[in-house]
Scaffold this motif. Structure first.
Motif, PDB file in Angstrom:
ATOM      1  N   LEU A 189       0.824  -1.210   0.000  1.00 36.39           N
ATOM      2  CA  LEU A 189       0.000   0.000   0.000  1.00 36.39           C
ATOM      3  C   LEU A 189       0.857   1.258   0.000  1.00 36.39           C
ATOM      4  CD1 LEU A 189      -2.568  -1.049   2.763  1.00 36.39           C
ATOM      5  CD2 LEU A 189      -2.837  -1.244   0.274  1.00 36.39           C
ATOM      6  N   GLN A 190       0.265   2.312  -0.507  1.00 32.47           N
ATOM      7  CA  GLN A 190       0.881   3.623  -0.371  1.00 32.47           C
ATOM      8  C   GLN A 190       0.586   4.113   1.050  1.00 32.47           C
ATOM      9  OE1 GLN A 190      -0.598   6.157  -3.481  1.00 32.47           O
ATOM     10  NE2 GLN A 190      -0.095   4.671  -5.087  1.00 32.47           N
ATOM     11  N   ARG A 191       1.416   5.020   1.539  1.00 38.20           N
ATOM     12  CA  ARG A 191       1.286   5.512   2.912  1.00 38.20           C
ATOM     13  C   ARG A 191      -0.134   5.996   3.219  1.00 38.20           C
ATOM     14  NH1 ARG A 191       4.932   7.516   6.820  1.00 38.20           N
ATOM     15  NH2 ARG A 191       3.965   8.960   8.279  1.00 38.20           N
ATOM     16  N   TRP A 214      -5.409  -0.194  20.333  1.00 35.49           N
ATOM     17  CA  TRP A 214      -4.281  -0.632  19.517  1.00 35.49           C
ATOM     18  C   TRP A 214      -4.220   0.152  18.207  1.00 35.49           C
ATOM     19  CZ3 TRP A 214      -4.124  -2.613  14.612  1.00 35.49           C
ATOM     20  CH2 TRP A 214      -2.874  -3.072  14.176  1.00 35.49           C
ATOM     21  N   LEU A 215      -5.367   0.334  17.577  1.00 35.05           N
ATOM     22  CA  LEU A 215      -5.417   1.083  16.320  1.00 35.05           C
ATOM     23  C   LEU A 215      -4.897   2.501  16.505  1.00 35.05           C
ATOM     24  CD1 LEU A 215      -8.796  -0.037  14.749  1.00 35.05           C
ATOM     25  CD2 LEU A 215      -6.588  -0.071  13.603  1.00 35.05           C
ATOM     26  N   GLN A 216      -5.325   3.156  17.574  1.00 35.54           N
ATOM     27  CA  GLN A 216      -4.890   4.536  17.807  1.00 35.54           C
ATOM     28  C   GLN A 216      -3.382   4.608  18.048  1.00 35.54           C
ATOM     29  OE1 GLN A 216      -6.921   7.348  17.390  1.00 35.54           O
ATOM     30  NE2 GLN A 216      -4.832   8.120  17.264  1.00 35.54           N
ATOM     31  N   TYR A 267       1.933   5.917  15.961  1.00 31.67           N
ATOM     32  CA  TYR A 267       3.296   5.465  15.692  1.00 31.67           C
ATOM     33  C   TYR A 267       3.615   5.561  14.197  1.00 31.67           C
ATOM     34  CZ  TYR A 267       7.206   2.214  15.245  1.00 31.67           C
ATOM     35  OH  TYR A 267       8.404   1.640  14.934  1.00 31.67           O
ATOM     36  N   MET A 268       2.720   5.039  13.366  1.00 27.48           N
ATOM     37  CA  MET A 268       2.960   5.008  11.918  1.00 27.48           C
ATOM     38  C   MET A 268       2.956   6.417  11.310  1.00 27.48           C
ATOM     39  SD  MET A 268       3.370   1.892  10.906  1.00 27.48           S
ATOM     40  CE  MET A 268       2.880   0.194  11.012  1.00 27.48           C
ATOM     41  N   LYS A 304       6.448   8.066  12.070  1.00 23.62           N
ATOM     42  CA  LYS A 304       7.618   7.395  11.514  1.00 23.62           C
ATOM     43  C   LYS A 304       7.783   7.715  10.038  1.00 23.62           C
ATOM     44  CE  LYS A 304       8.983   3.307  12.022  1.00 23.62           C
ATOM     45  NZ  LYS A 304      10.130   2.688  12.483  1.00 23.62           N
ATOM     46  N   PRO A 305       9.029   7.715   9.551  1.00 26.54           N
ATOM     47  CA  PRO A 305       9.202   7.802   8.096  1.00 26.54           C
ATOM     48  C   PRO A 305       8.610   6.544   7.456  1.00 26.54           C
ATOM     49  CG  PRO A 305      11.320   7.896   9.261  1.00 26.54           C
ATOM     50  CD  PRO A 305      10.265   7.659  10.282  1.00 26.54           C
ATOM     51  N   TRP A 306       8.052   6.706   6.283  1.00 32.84           N
ATOM     52  CA  TRP A 306       7.409   5.579   5.598  1.00 32.84           C
ATOM     53  C   TRP A 306       8.472   4.619   5.106  1.00 32.84           C
ATOM     54  CZ3 TRP A 306       2.826   3.584   5.594  1.00 32.84           C
ATOM     55  CH2 TRP A 306       2.450   2.686   4.614  1.00 32.84           C
TER      56      TRP A 306
END
Length: 180
Positions: A111-113, A165-167, A172-173, A176-178
């Motif tokens: 997937l794309q970011r 967990w999703l939040q 986190y994601m 972070k750099p992709w």
């Protein structure tokens, strides 16, 4: 008992243990009690499951007296013993669950970011709606027996845990750099 029951067989056996019932009555009880919120059994499979339980000697069919009388099923002594053993096993045994989320996460790199983060956000929104929906069903059915209240609380707690967990994962994601 040497053979374990499927979840559907255990559900139907437990309902027959309460009183003799025919398939349509079982469907009504499953629907009225909101059992489809935490178990998978279709109306079309109820008679199939009853047939399997009968072949195993766990239920027996009462012969209908009238032309339009439906065949009711009663639990046998073997069924009672199986119900106790399987209920204890169901409570004490931890089985893995396989969420489609895990399958989606394993393919995250495809997937794309924006796609990936939007998908997680959308899942979070769906989870929040599902929590509200189940809480409303629980509220509408009050008063509930303690064990049924616990079933609803368990489902809601699982959803809330996933929402947390999703939040955390989104936070986190997003920071972070992709990388894939």
């Amino acid at each position: 008992m040497s053979e374990s029951l499927t979840d559907s067989e255990l559900l139907v056996l437990g309902l027959v243990s309460e009183m003799p019932r025919h398939g349509y009555e079982l469907e009504q009880v499953i629907e009225q009690r909101g059992m489809r919120e935490w178990t998978q059994i279709g109306f079309s499979s109820i008679y199939f499951v009853l047939g399997k339980l009968e072949k195993k000697g766990l239920v027996t069919a009462e012969k209908p007296t009238g032309v339009k009388t439906k065949k009711s099923f009663l639990m046998t002594e073997a069924g009672h013993q199986a119900l106790i053993a399987q209920t204890l096993s169901a409570i004490t045994t931890v089985r893995p669950t396989y969420s489609s989320l895990l399958l989606g996460m394993i393919h995250w790199p495809t997937l794309q970011r924006d796609q990936a983060l939007n998908a997680l956000s959308e899942r979070g929104e769906v989870i929040q709606k599902e929590i509200s929906r189940i809480e409303n069903i629980q509220l509408d059915q009050q008063p509930l027996p303690d064990h049924v209240e616990a079933l609803f609380d368990y489902s809601i707690a699982q959803l809330k845990s996933e929402a947390d967990w999703l939040q955390k994962t989104l936070d986190y994601m997003t920071c972070k750099p992709w990388n894939t």
